[in-house]
Design an enzyme around this catalytic site. Sequence first.
Site, PDB file in Angstrom:
ATOM      1  N   GLU A 163      -5.896  -1.972   5.228  1.00  8.91           N
ATOM      2  CA  GLU A 163      -6.177  -2.509   3.901  1.00  8.91           C
ATOM      3  C   GLU A 163      -6.794  -1.403   3.055  1.00  8.91           C
ATOM      4  OE1 GLU A 163      -7.236  -6.985   3.851  1.00  8.91           O
ATOM      5  OE2 GLU A 163      -8.794  -6.048   5.043  1.00  8.91           O
TER       6      GLU A 163
ATOM      7  N   ARG B 158      -0.633  -4.878   0.709  1.00  5.60           N
ATOM      8  CA  ARG B 158      -1.587  -5.034  -0.396  1.00  5.60           C
ATOM      9  C   ARG B 158      -2.421  -3.790  -0.685  1.00  5.60           C
ATOM     10  NH1 ARG B 158      -3.075  -8.859   3.700  1.00  5.60           N
ATOM     11  NH2 ARG B 158      -4.936  -8.254   4.864  1.00  5.60           N
TER      12      ARG B 158
ATOM     13  N   ILE C 131     -18.930 -12.204  -3.891  1.00  7.61           N
ATOM     14  CA  ILE C 131     -18.346 -10.931  -4.324  1.00  7.61           C
ATOM     15  C   ILE C 131     -17.853 -10.212  -3.070  1.00  7.61           C
ATOM     16  CG2 ILE C 131     -20.791 -10.171  -4.526  1.00  7.61           C
ATOM     17  CD1 ILE C 131     -19.937  -7.776  -6.078  1.00  7.61           C
TER      18      ILE C 131
ATOM     19  N   GLN D 137     -13.855  -8.162  -6.692  1.00  5.26           N
ATOM     20  CA  GLN D 137     -13.315  -9.430  -6.235  1.00  5.26           C
ATOM     21  C   GLN D 137     -14.433 -10.470  -6.316  1.00  5.26           C
ATOM     22  OE1 GLN D 137      -9.794  -9.814  -4.269  1.00  5.26           O
ATOM     23  NE2 GLN D 137      -9.818  -8.673  -6.184  1.00  5.26           N
TER      24      GLN D 137
ATOM     25  N   ASP E 261     -14.527  -6.973  -2.397  1.00  5.46           N
ATOM     26  CA  ASP E 261     -14.119  -5.573  -2.623  1.00  5.46           C
ATOM     27  C   ASP E 261     -14.430  -5.026  -4.022  1.00  5.46           C
ATOM     28  OD1 ASP E 261     -12.850  -6.514  -0.349  1.00  5.46           O
ATOM     29  OD2 ASP E 261     -10.865  -5.778  -0.891  1.00  5.46           O
TER      30      ASP E 261
END
Length: 587
Positions: free
Chosen positions: A240, A184, A59, A77, A61
């Site tokens: 990010e 992104r 696992i 995620q 974000d």
Amino acid sequence: MESCCRSSMVWVVLFLFLGYGVEVSFSVYLDPQAQDQSSSIVTQVYRTAYHFQPPKNWINDPNGPMYYNGLYHFFYQYNPNAAVWGNIHWAHSVSVDLINWAPLDLALAPTDPFDAYGVWSGSATILPGDGPVILYTGISSENQQVQNVAVPTNLSDPLLRQWTKPDFNPLLAPVNGINSTLFRDPTTAWIAADGRWRIAVGAQIATKGMALLYRSADFVHWEMAASPLYSSSIPSPMWECPDFFPVLLKGREGLDTSANSEEVKHVLKMSLYLKDSDHYILGRYDEEKDIFVPDNATDDYQKWSRYDYGKFYASKTFFDPKKKRRILWGWLNESDSESDSIAKGWAGMQIVPRTIWLDSNGKQLLQWPVEEVNSLRRNEIHLHDLELKPAALYEIKGAKASQADVEVDFELPSLERAQLFDPTWEMDAPGLCSQEDASVQGGIGPFGLLVLASENLEEHTAVFFRIYKDQDQFKVLMCSDQRRSSLRPEIDKQVYGVFLDMDLEKEGKISLRTLIDHSVIENFGGGGRACITARVYPAFFLNASSTHIYMFNNGLESTVVRLKAWDMANARLNLKVEELSVEKQDF
Ligand SMILES: *[C@@H]1O[C@H](CO)[C@@H](O)[C@H](O)[C@H]1NC(C)=O
Ligand SMILES: *[C@@H]1O[C@H](CO)[C@@H](O)[C@H](O)[C@H]1NC(C)=O
Ligand SMILES: *[C@@H]1O[C@H](CO)[C@@H](O)[C@H](O)[C@H]1NC(C)=O
Ligand SMILES: *[C@@H]1O[C@H](CO)[C@@H](O)[C@H](O)[C@H]1NC(C)=O
Ligand SMILES: *[C@@H]1O[C@H](CO)[C@@H](O)[C@H](O)[C@H]1NC(C)=O
């Protein structure tokens, strides 16, 4: 309830305790959690009990957190096949209290040309009258990062189990010179006075990290603004997972992401790619120019504040209309090796969600675990006005030391013997924490906790404060030192540290809250002014020996301690949806 007693105090001279070859013996408190375990990391000794973790696999974000129709939704995620990064999907869980969760089917899978190589991070926005939508980054079949939308397949399904990706995806492609590998993580959208939606997307262009700005009238057609929302003017890693939201100047109440007025500041947060750290800047959102204007325009990210000065990355907030608060999620990576992750069968977890608001000084954010986590507290231990003398070591007995919540106030009757501050230390709190660690005697402090400590203190993590005098003010250093946390050599044991921005003379005390959960230690210093989260993997866990918590003082002055500690019950992360007691009118 006061279940602890002064008669059980154990005092020894401090220089004995840090494992410099001297055996000190304490009465043993057997941790029931630690029994029945064979000596292999494949056992569940490092698995947490009240942090969000899927039963297995990788696992990272947090994605698309929101509150909708009586339920908190949390996506993340996830690699459904392995305990290492890859084959990324969006997994989905729902909750009524942010602590106990029911897992649902995977929400997004990489199945379309616009996301064939991955459904990466993104955010949820609730469109008034139209319900929630998700914006996320897809890795297209051409290996480009693009931004896509997904909508609930059946808005009448109270759990929003299935999500549909419309054919008009992608919404945003990397045009206008945007590097298609550095584009992104769309934010939650906000709407400005002109009625158009905005989102920010993380990027790096010509060595500058930035949050690109896009606008849309219909949430389908998007245009890039000529200027980014904000861009570093000096080289910086890619930004990010940007996050952009308002906070009230006064009070703890959270605001909807679209709120803006004279009464608010805005927060711009970015996660620095390859630096593994989340930074934020405070400022104003100028709606006319459609840009973020920082209060203090420094583009040196080393001077920006961090949500957390330890292991913490890719965080994201959302507005909770139910309790009118803004809530922060963040990913806690492992500090052991990839082969350990494979052996354990899992890797990564989330912080206990935190409420986040602006300090009344307007200069920093404050964070505190959501109040719902208090429902897991059991067996309160209470100590009043305990004098922690110079060279004291005091065991906090009666708590389940591997799974606890500890709140301590260290009162400082006198600050006169504080050591002098050297201004060259300003930019390197972690360095100072390593140099002047818990074993180095100071003036005022170091004092603090030794947690996840083995019986002989051969292994322990020191969380502590040390006070310095800097001209006419005091500086408070907060440290989390992992170097003795484990005898296992392969673990990342870096030292974390930060200076707390607080008026010590006025307050006369420093508070520390520590959430201990097997391989996680979350620390909140000075009422949430600074947070440090550590991942630790003591070797003695593998020997099924008992876990301990101590307080210590290695300064020249006593500190008077008030403490409350609790065992923490296990959160339920595998509820069936029928077990969610959702209030009727919401469901
Ligand atoms: C949509 O969800 C509702 C409520 O769960 C259900 O009754 C209905 O059958 C669903 N519709 C479809 C097309 O699946
Ligand atoms: C795009 O970014 C990648 C790093 O992700 C870099 O290797 C590449 O050179 C960049 N391409 C251009 C055209 O700048
Ligand atoms: C996560 O942890 C692993 C193991 O310590 C490390 O190799 C990796 O760089 C970390 N990734 C991030 C983004 O923190
Ligand atoms: C901005 O910088 C000034 C001067 O260093 C300082 O006094 C002020 O508190 C800072 N403001 C914020 C919001 O950080
Ligand atoms: C674990 O047990 C072994 C064998 O009894 C011992 O040699 C070792 O020191 C112990 N390790 C820890 C960290 O307690």
